[in-house]
Design a protein around this motif. Structure first.
Motif, PDB file in Angstrom:
ATOM      1  N   LEU A 192       0.960  -1.276   0.197  1.00  0.00           N
ATOM      2  CA  LEU A 192      -0.371  -0.398  -0.520  1.00  0.00           C
ATOM      3  C   LEU A 192       1.065   0.952  -0.235  1.00  0.00           C
ATOM      4  CD1 LEU A 192      -3.197  -0.560   2.851  1.00  0.00           C
ATOM      5  CD2 LEU A 192      -2.970  -1.297  -0.277  1.00  0.00           C
ATOM      6  N   GLU A 193       1.818   0.887   0.550  1.00  0.00           N
ATOM      7  CA  GLU A 193       3.003   2.111   0.758  1.00  0.00           C
ATOM      8  C   GLU A 193       3.153   2.264  -1.086  1.00  0.00           C
ATOM      9  OE1 GLU A 193       5.614   5.480   1.307  1.00  0.00           O
ATOM     10  OE2 GLU A 193       3.879   4.996   2.014  1.00  0.00           O
ATOM     11  N   ARG A 194       3.987   2.303  -1.424  1.00  0.00           N
ATOM     12  CA  ARG A 194       3.787   1.786  -2.877  1.00  0.00           C
ATOM     13  C   ARG A 194       3.167   2.633  -3.853  1.00  0.00           C
ATOM     14  NH1 ARG A 194       4.167  -0.653  -7.760  1.00  0.00           N
ATOM     15  NH2 ARG A 194       5.774  -0.028  -9.410  1.00  0.00           N
ATOM     16  N   LEU A 195       1.853   2.257  -3.554  1.00  0.00           N
ATOM     17  CA  LEU A 195       0.977   3.405  -4.062  1.00  0.00           C
ATOM     18  C   LEU A 195       0.772   4.933  -3.806  1.00  0.00           C
ATOM     19  CD1 LEU A 195      -2.566   0.726  -4.261  1.00  0.00           C
ATOM     20  CD2 LEU A 195      -1.205   1.408  -6.020  1.00  0.00           C
ATOM     21  N   SER A 196       0.690   5.199  -2.432  1.00  0.00           N
ATOM     22  CA  SER A 196       0.856   6.435  -1.802  1.00  0.00           C
ATOM     23  C   SER A 196       2.194   6.763  -2.223  1.00  0.00           C
ATOM     24  CB  SER A 196       0.402   6.091  -0.312  1.00  0.00           C
ATOM     25  OG  SER A 196       1.094   7.143   0.435  1.00  0.00           O
ATOM     26  N   ALA A 197       2.684   6.677  -2.215  1.00  0.00           N
ATOM     27  CA  ALA A 197       4.929   7.058  -3.012  1.00  0.00           C
ATOM     28  C   ALA A 197       4.488   7.000  -4.188  1.00  0.00           C
ATOM     29  CB  ALA A 197       5.449   5.951  -2.218  1.00  0.00           C
ATOM     30  N   MET A 217      -2.172   7.782   7.783  1.00  0.00           N
ATOM     31  CA  MET A 217      -1.932   9.265   9.221  1.00  0.00           C
ATOM     32  C   MET A 217      -0.686   9.675   8.633  1.00  0.00           C
ATOM     33  SD  MET A 217      -4.916  10.207   9.567  1.00  0.00           S
ATOM     34  CE  MET A 217      -4.320  11.843   9.283  1.00  0.00           C
ATOM     35  N   LEU A 218       0.214   8.473   8.686  1.00  0.00           N
ATOM     36  CA  LEU A 218       1.628   9.276   9.055  1.00  0.00           C
ATOM     37  C   LEU A 218       2.181   9.344   7.382  1.00  0.00           C
ATOM     38  CD1 LEU A 218       3.268   6.261  10.980  1.00  0.00           C
ATOM     39  CD2 LEU A 218       3.067   8.100  11.335  1.00  0.00           C
ATOM     40  N   LYS A 219       0.671   9.357   6.523  1.00  0.00           N
ATOM     41  CA  LYS A 219       1.417   9.239   4.900  1.00  0.00           C
ATOM     42  C   LYS A 219       0.844  10.205   4.834  1.00  0.00           C
ATOM     43  CE  LYS A 219       1.397   4.596   3.218  1.00  0.00           C
ATOM     44  NZ  LYS A 219       0.077   3.103   2.983  1.00  0.00           N
ATOM     45  N   MET A 220      -0.430  10.930   5.693  1.00  0.00           N
ATOM     46  CA  MET A 220      -0.653  12.063   4.852  1.00  0.00           C
ATOM     47  C   MET A 220       0.502  13.552   5.426  1.00  0.00           C
ATOM     48  SD  MET A 220      -3.739  12.703   3.758  1.00  0.00           S
ATOM     49  CE  MET A 220      -2.818  11.428   3.117  1.00  0.00           C
ATOM     50  N   ARG A 221       1.478  12.795   6.800  1.00  0.00           N
ATOM     51  CA  ARG A 221       2.418  13.665   6.873  1.00  0.00           C
ATOM     52  C   ARG A 221       3.349  13.902   5.593  1.00  0.00           C
ATOM     53  NH1 ARG A 221       7.742  12.917   9.629  1.00  0.00           N
ATOM     54  NH2 ARG A 221       7.994  14.935  10.462  1.00  0.00           N
ATOM     55  N   PHE A 278      -7.137  18.250   1.413  1.00  0.00           N
ATOM     56  CA  PHE A 278      -7.453  17.357   0.655  1.00  0.00           C
ATOM     57  C   PHE A 278      -8.263  15.904   1.164  1.00  0.00           C
ATOM     58  CE2 PHE A 278      -3.942  13.316  -0.813  1.00  0.00           C
ATOM     59  CZ  PHE A 278      -4.466  12.312  -1.707  1.00  0.00           C
ATOM     60  N   GLU A 279      -7.014  15.097   2.352  1.00  0.00           N
ATOM     61  CA  GLU A 279      -7.885  14.385   3.344  1.00  0.00           C
ATOM     62  C   GLU A 279      -9.468  14.613   3.767  1.00  0.00           C
ATOM     63  OE1 GLU A 279      -7.820  10.408   4.920  1.00  0.00           O
ATOM     64  OE2 GLU A 279      -6.593  11.363   3.439  1.00  0.00           O
TER      65      GLU A 279
END
Length: 194
Positions: A63-68, A126-130, A163-164
């Motif tokens: 999932l981090e790959r998508l967000s990144a 939430m960490l990804k939003m940071r 955005f969120e």
């Protein structure tokens, strides 16, 4: 010649990661994140669990790959916006590609719903939003090097909050209202975007 080999290797690696990501997301949506072991993801793409770990350290990394990808892409789009465009409008326009992709992706809405309802995933989200916020800070600073740092940080934080908020509203209405409309409304609460 070594550059071409590396490039081909990288392309093959990305292709496998894309396949694993798609399969994992489908399984997460169908069965739940916690109920989907790595072994099941590996079997879905015809690889061993050990091979999975050559591409991803954990299933969270899928999932981090998508967000990144989207953080990097959107940040670059923001940097590339016209220099004379006001920051708030540039941020909104930089999000257009993400909004369009999210709206047309068949898994975006159920995946966001899963992120919001799975405590472990929500914490990581939430960490990804940071990280989104930090990306916007860097992009705005690149566009406006003379802008006060505090001003840039506030602009980035408020943009990510809008955005969120729009994505949460999109999930809450089950996609009945367009995400673009919800984002426009959220951002217009802060500053005109037209």
């Amino acid at each position: 010649m070594p550059h071409q080999e590396t490039s081909l290797r990288d392309r093959k690696r990305r292709a496998v990661q894309d396949e694993v990501t798609r399969a994992a997301v489908e399984l997460f949506i169908a069965n739940g994140f916690d109920e989907t072991p790595v072994e099941k993801i590996a079997v879905a793409v015809g690889m061993s669990e050990r091979t999975f770990f050559r591409y991803f350290s954990t299933k969270d990394d899928v999932l981090e790959r998508l967000s990144a990808h989207w953080r990097t892409h959107t940040t670059q789009l923001l940097v590339d916006r016209p220099a004379d465009e006001p920051t708030w409008i540039a941020i909104r326009r930089a999000l257009d590609a993400f909004v369009e992709s999210t709206t047309t992706d068949d898994f975006a809405l159920p995946l966001l719903r899963l992120l919001y309802t799975t405590p472990h995933l929500y914490g990581r989200h939430m960490l990804k939003m940071r990280l989104w916020r930090e990306g916007f800070v860097a992009a705005i600073q690149q566009r406006r090097p003379d802008e006060a740092e505090q001003t840039v940080r506030i602009q980035a934080a408020v943009a990510v909050a809008c955005f969120e908020s729009a994505r949460e509203a999109w999930v809450a209405c089950d996609g009945e209202r367009p995400l673009a409309e919800l984002l426009d409304a959220a951002m217009a609460e802060v500053w005109p975007i037209a």
